[in-house]
Design an enzyme around this catalytic site. Structure first.
Site, short mmCIF file in Angstrom:
data_model
loop_
_atom_site.label_atom_id
_atom_site.label_comp_id
_atom_site.label_asym_id
_atom_site.label_seq_id
_atom_site.Cartn_x
_atom_site.Cartn_y
_atom_site.Cartn_z
CG ASP A 54 -1.77 1.23 1.32
OD1 ASP A 54 -2.91 1.18 0.81
OD2 ASP A 54 -1.32 2.26 1.87
CE LYS A 88 -3.91 4.70 0.87
NZ LYS A 88 -2.46 4.45 0.91
#
Length: 294
Positions: A54, A88
């Site tokens: 991530d 993101k």
């Protein structure tokens, strides 16, 4: 079977609402900077069975992560399709800049496609939380993610730091439903309403800061439970989330802790102890509280 093969086999995954499989445990990379530090952390993670990673535009490590993974995959006998990579959208890119921001992440990671891409924050950077334009910027950003999802650049899309209200707004207008919501969630911040809403709407809730930015590791209740199970405090906190079907992405740059943080599938917390941890709730945010963003 080697230790890493056993760990990979033990790893559980969740089927997202579009059918994509995502490991329930991944390596978080917030504050992990510099190629050598990134390489060493990812090398240890791959060696211990991590297959999910991530990152985010604002972490400023996408390019180093992409390069490290390309260098490391052959060493570990793996290919791109063995991994689940999440990034993101930067809050500064909300609105008309969203598609360009997404493309910058794709270019930096240079791994062909991303398995999951999230809107990182419900508000646009540089604007007050009460700015009435935030809903329009969020909608424009989501439409950009939908286009890239449709093109195959993203296998799944979702959001981070959204409240129930933000999610209701999104579900009322989206063409593609969010697959994942990533939020702060731990025993000091038990977001029951949010978890229930996600469950009812087929959105997987993934926790960040499961250790309360480290503050929960020294809590007497957590330490006592860790001692009773013969586990680390981190393992107890991570297991507590997993038993609620919540994904976790613990971050560490230390190989020993990286190894420990994935050893979560060979013990179970009792219902009583799950409740003990849940009753620690004090509505404490260790990171960022998005509730004021209109």
């Amino acid at each position: 079977m080697s230790g890493v093969e056993s760990q990979v086999k033990a790893m559980k995954s969740v089927r997202l609402n579009n059918g994509v499989e995502m490991p329930l445990v991944g390596l978080g990379t917030f504050k992990l900077r510099g190629y050598e530090a990134v390489y060493q952390a990812l090398d240890a993670a791959l060696a211990h069975g991590y297959r999910s990673f991530d990152t985010a535009s604002v972490y400023q490590n996408e390019a180093d992560i992409g390069k490290a993974l390309r260098d490391l995959l052959p060493r570990h006998g793996l290919s791109r399709r063995d991994l689940f990579i999440t990034s993101k959208l930067s809050p500064r890119d909300h609105g008309r800049e969203a598609e360009a921001g997404c493309l910058r992440s794709l270019e930096a990671l240079d791994c062909g496609y991303l398995d999951l891409y999230l809107i990182h924050w419900p508000g646009k950077q540089g604007h007050k939380s009460e700015d009435a334009r935030h809903p329009a910027w969020r909608q424009e950003s989501w439409q950009a993610l939908e286009r890239l999802y449709g093109s195959g650049a993203f296998r799944a899309i979702g959001v981070s730091n959204y409240t129930v209200g933000h999610l209701q707004e999104l579900l009322a207008s989206c063409q593609v439903r969010p697959a994942v919501l990533q939020v702060e969630y731990h025993p000091r911040l038990v977001q029951e309403e949010l978890l229930a809403f996600c469950t009812a709407n087929g959105i997987h809730l993934q926790a960040y800061s499961s250790l309360g930015t480290g503050c929960l590791l020294t809590e007497p209740t957590v330490q006592a439970l860790a001692a009773s199970y013969g586990r680390t405090p981190a393992q107890v906190l991570l297991r507590w989330a997993l038993q609620q079907e919540i994904g976790v992405i613990p971050k560490s740059s230390h190989p020993e802790r990286i190894a420990q943080n994935i050893q979560l599938f060979d013990f179970v917390l009792s219902e009583e102890d799950m409740g003990v941890l849940k009753r620690m709730h004090t509505d404490t945010w260790y990171c960022w509280d998005p509730r004021l963003v209109v």
